[in-house]
Structures are given as structure tokens and as C-alpha cells.
Design a protein around this motif. Structure first.
Motif, PDB file in Angstrom:
ATOM      1  N   ILE A 158       0.799  -1.254   0.002  1.00 20.88           N
ATOM      2  CA  ILE A 158       0.003   0.169  -0.045  1.00 20.88           C
ATOM      3  C   ILE A 158       0.877   1.258   0.149  1.00 20.88           C
ATOM      4  CG2 ILE A 158      -1.744  -1.126   1.184  1.00 20.88           C
ATOM      5  CD1 ILE A 158      -1.114   0.203   3.621  1.00 20.88           C
TER       6      ILE A 158
ATOM      7  N   ASN B 274       0.947   3.231  -3.126  1.00 19.85           N
ATOM      8  CA  ASN B 274      -0.291   4.278  -3.564  1.00 19.85           C
ATOM      9  C   ASN B 274       0.284   5.834  -3.243  1.00 19.85           C
ATOM     10  OD1 ASN B 274      -1.809   1.968  -3.998  1.00 19.85           O
ATOM     11  ND2 ASN B 274      -2.508   2.133  -1.866  1.00 19.85           N
TER      12      ASN B 274
ATOM     13  N   ARG C  59       0.333  10.271   1.497  1.00 21.61           N
ATOM     14  CA  ARG C  59       0.123  10.877   0.145  1.00 21.61           C
ATOM     15  C   ARG C  59       0.708  12.048  -0.243  1.00 21.61           C
ATOM     16  NH1 ARG C  59      -4.022   8.115   2.668  1.00 21.61           N
ATOM     17  NH2 ARG C  59      -5.452   6.909   1.216  1.00 21.61           N
TER      18      ARG C  59
ATOM     19  N   GLN D 110       7.820   7.157   0.178  1.00 24.85           N
ATOM     20  CA  GLN D 110       6.448   5.987   0.267  1.00 24.85           C
ATOM     21  C   GLN D 110       6.552   5.354   1.559  1.00 24.85           C
ATOM     22  OE1 GLN D 110       7.320   4.705  -3.753  1.00 24.85           O
ATOM     23  NE2 GLN D 110       5.326   4.974  -4.248  1.00 24.85           N
TER      24      GLN D 110
END
Length: 360
Positions: free
Chosen positions: A24, A27, A55, A36
Motif C-alpha cells: 500500500i 499508492n 500521500r 513512500q
């Protein structure tokens, strides 16, 4: 003084949760200042009760993103599995270590220690608050995933690739200054591909004024490749407003100075992780002399030119024993040309400079 308690090994469910956290984490944005990161929160029975990822700059970190999905008190006694050690500083957001403690998390499992001098130390803060902590879980997988972000964080600067194309005798141009084209089509296509793989491309004002380069990454037909490096020009001379670099799809960065380390710090602050240096010998020499080159790409054409126009200027090396040694990484054939990829040895010292002024 009593010995610190041993970290309990990660369970099979925690390892599975780490694999999911790495999944994940992808993403989030792959480029930029921040890495990340993924987080999976396991309940007391080992089931997943929340997931989160980072994010981008200014948004919640992965741990806080995951915690935000839970009702107040639901995280008490739970286990947070995170791909990177929870941070321990206040930046755009607060310290994740504190957020986990305040949420009542009972155990934290992470893969890679945070290399930041300001952001590191989260594990110690968690332990001091009575939280069980285990690090280094699936560390090889996590380090491979974090890739250049982790290397840049440890170096404290972007990765630097220095490139030049030369004749077999090390000349980058003929006596009259002409240099197009020393190498052939295959070598030039390889250069453009590698440009597109870097965050920024750098030349000095001397090259910008003499050659008027566009600093774009192009395909064989001259079209722009999807990924373009940020154009950077270093030096003190003014660049004309109608210069080709101003027509680049990305805004040009004009660094008014001669200090390579200062420029790298400026670029890193904007999220640049890799720099492709294509300027002339002055710029290449400055970065090599400062010990700020990680990879050297030498495109060799089977021609001889002679003359003074060498790929590298004076490095300040007076004797062979002080030579800047490089290790050969690979040799590739590109049509009639060769690409020699090398890297300075880890023991290569910074070459002292008696003159910090560069004419670029």
C-alpha cells in the motif's frame, strides 16, 4: 546498568502485515521530498483493523492516516506495522511516534530505521513510553522498495551522475570547438533515456551560452519523452530570455553561484533525488573535485581528435598516487561506441581545492 530488553521477534502475521504495508506504500507519490510509507494496524487477534499510507508533502504520515480510520480508543493495545521507523520530529505534521503513543498503541514493528538526523529516534521514544518495538523486519525488501530516497537520505544530498562523450583520447570537441556528433545515434538515444530517468539535468552557464541546449529528454524522432528532468543552470552569467532552456516544459532553475554542495542542498529541498550533469569540463570537474559524483558515464567514440579540449579540467592531482580512482561497473556497446559506467571508490578522498571560484 541493566541491559536493554531484547526485541521480540516479529510474528508471521506481523511479517505478512509488513508485506501488505509495502504494497500500500506504493499508492503514495514516488517522487518528492518524502518517502513512500505504508502502515498496517493489527488488532489483538492479529486481524487488520486499519491501513494507511503517506500521500505527499503536508498530508498525514502513514501511521496517522491509519489511526484516523479508527474510533477513539480502538487502537489501544494494537500493533502498528510500518515500513519506516515512525518519525520523531515536527515538520509539516507532528511526530508519528507521539501520535502512536497517544493512541495507546502497544507494539510497533518497522522495517527500516529512519536515517534522518532530525526525524530519527522514534523507536527510542516509543520504548521510553513503554511501547514494545521491533525493527529490521523485512528490511531488505523495504530498502529495495525505498530505493533512491533512502540513499539520498543517508547521503544528505541528491545522487549525482556525471556524463560526457569523448573521443578515445579524451577530447570532447575538435580544435575549432565543433563536437556534433562525436558519438552515434545509439549512444545519443541512450543519453536521452538516462536524462528522462533523472529528476534534474545540470549545465553551467558556459555551456548554456555556447551551445544553447534545450536540456530535454527526446525520442529518436525528436519528440519529448513522457518524463522530463528539471533544467538547472549553474553560474553567475545571465542567460538570454530567448534561450532554448526557457522553452523546456518545466521551469528552469537558475542557481546564481559556484558551490556544488550548495546547489545540491537547494535541489534536495525541492524533492530532487537525482541530478544528471551534462555541462562542460568545468562543471564535471567541480563535482568530481568536491567528491560529489556517484556515477560517471563515459561515452567513447572510436575517433581521435588530439588537441586541448579534454573532458575534465585540472583536478589538482600532482602525482599518480593521488589519482581519483574509479571502479568499473559495466561496459556496454552502443552501435560503434562504448559506454563505460564507473563509480568513484568508497575510499576516494575529496580533492583539496585552493581555488573555490569556477568560471561557469
Amino acid at each position: 546498568m541493566s541491559a536493554a530488553p531484547e526485541e521480540p521477534p516479529a510474528t508471521s502475521r506481523e511479517q505478512q502485515a509488513m508485506l501488505r504495508a509495502l504494497e500500500i506504500a506504493a499508492n503514495g507519490p514516488a517522487r518528492g521530498v518524502n518517502p513512500q510509507v505504508g502502515c498496517v494496524i493489527l488488532g489483538a487477534d492479529g486481524t487488520v483493523i486499519a491501513e494507511g499510507w503517506h500521500r505527499g508533502v503536508g498530508t498525514a504520515h502513514a501511521e496517522v492516516d491509519a489511526l484516523s480510520q479508527l474510533a477513539p480508543g480502538a487502537a489501544r493495545g494494537a500493533t502498528a506495522v510500518v515500513t519506516l521507523e515512525p518519525c520523531n520530529h515536527t515538520g509539516h505534521t507532528g511526530p508519528c511516534a507521539v501520535a502512536l503513543i497517544e493512541a495507546g498503541i502497544g507494539r510497533v514493528v518497522f522495517a527500516v530505521s529512519d536515517p534522518g538526523s532530525h526525524s530519527g529516534g522514534g523507536a527510542e521514544r516509543l520504548r521510553a513510553a513503554g511501547v514494545s518495538v521491533t525493527g529490521g523486519v523485512l528490511v531488505d525488501e523495504a530498502e529495495a522498495f525505498l530505493g533512491d530516497w533512502l540513499t539520498v537520505a543517508r547521503l544528505g544530498r541528491p545522487l549525482v551522475t556525471v556524463k560526457w562523450a569523448s573521443s578515445l583520447d579524451g577530447r570532447i570537441a575538435a580544435a575549432d570547438g565543433t563536437s556534433r556528433w562525436i558519438t552515434g545515434d545509439a549512444a545519443r538515444a541512450d543519453v536521452h533515456r538516462r536524462r528522462s530517468e533523472h529528476d534534474a539535468i545540470l549545465v553551467g552557464t558556459g555551456t548554456a551560452l555556447a551551445d544553447d541546449p534545450s536540456l530535454t529528454a527526446r525520442d529518436e524522432l525528436g519528440g519529448l519523452l513522457p518524463a522530463q528532468p528539471i533544467p538547472v543552470v549553474m553560474g553567475t552569467r545571465a542567460i538570454p530570455t530567448d534561450a532554448a532552456v526557457h522553452r523546456h516544459p518545466l521551469p528552469v532553475v537558475l542557481h546564481h553561484g559556484h558551490d556544488p554542495a550548495a546547489l545540491l542542498a537547494e535541489l534536495r529541498a525541492t524533492g530532487v533525488r537525482s541530478v544528471f550533469i551534462e555541462g562542460g569540463p568545468t562543471i564535471a570537474t567541480a563535482f568530481l573535485r568536491a567528491g560529489l559524483a556517484d556515477t560517471v558515464l563515459t561515452y567513447l567514440a572510436p575517433v581521435l581528435l588530439g588537441g586541448p579540449r579534454l573532458a575534465i579540467d585540472d583536478l589538482g592531482i600532482a602525482t599518480i598516487g593521488d589519482a581519483l580512482r574509479l571502479e568499473t561497473v559495466s561496459v556496454e556497446r552502443l552501435g560503434a561506441d562504448l559506454l563505460l559506467i564507473s563509480a568513484p571508490t568508497t575510499s576516494a578522498p575529496r580533492i583539496p581545492s585552493t581555488d573555490r571560484t569556477l568560471s561557469v
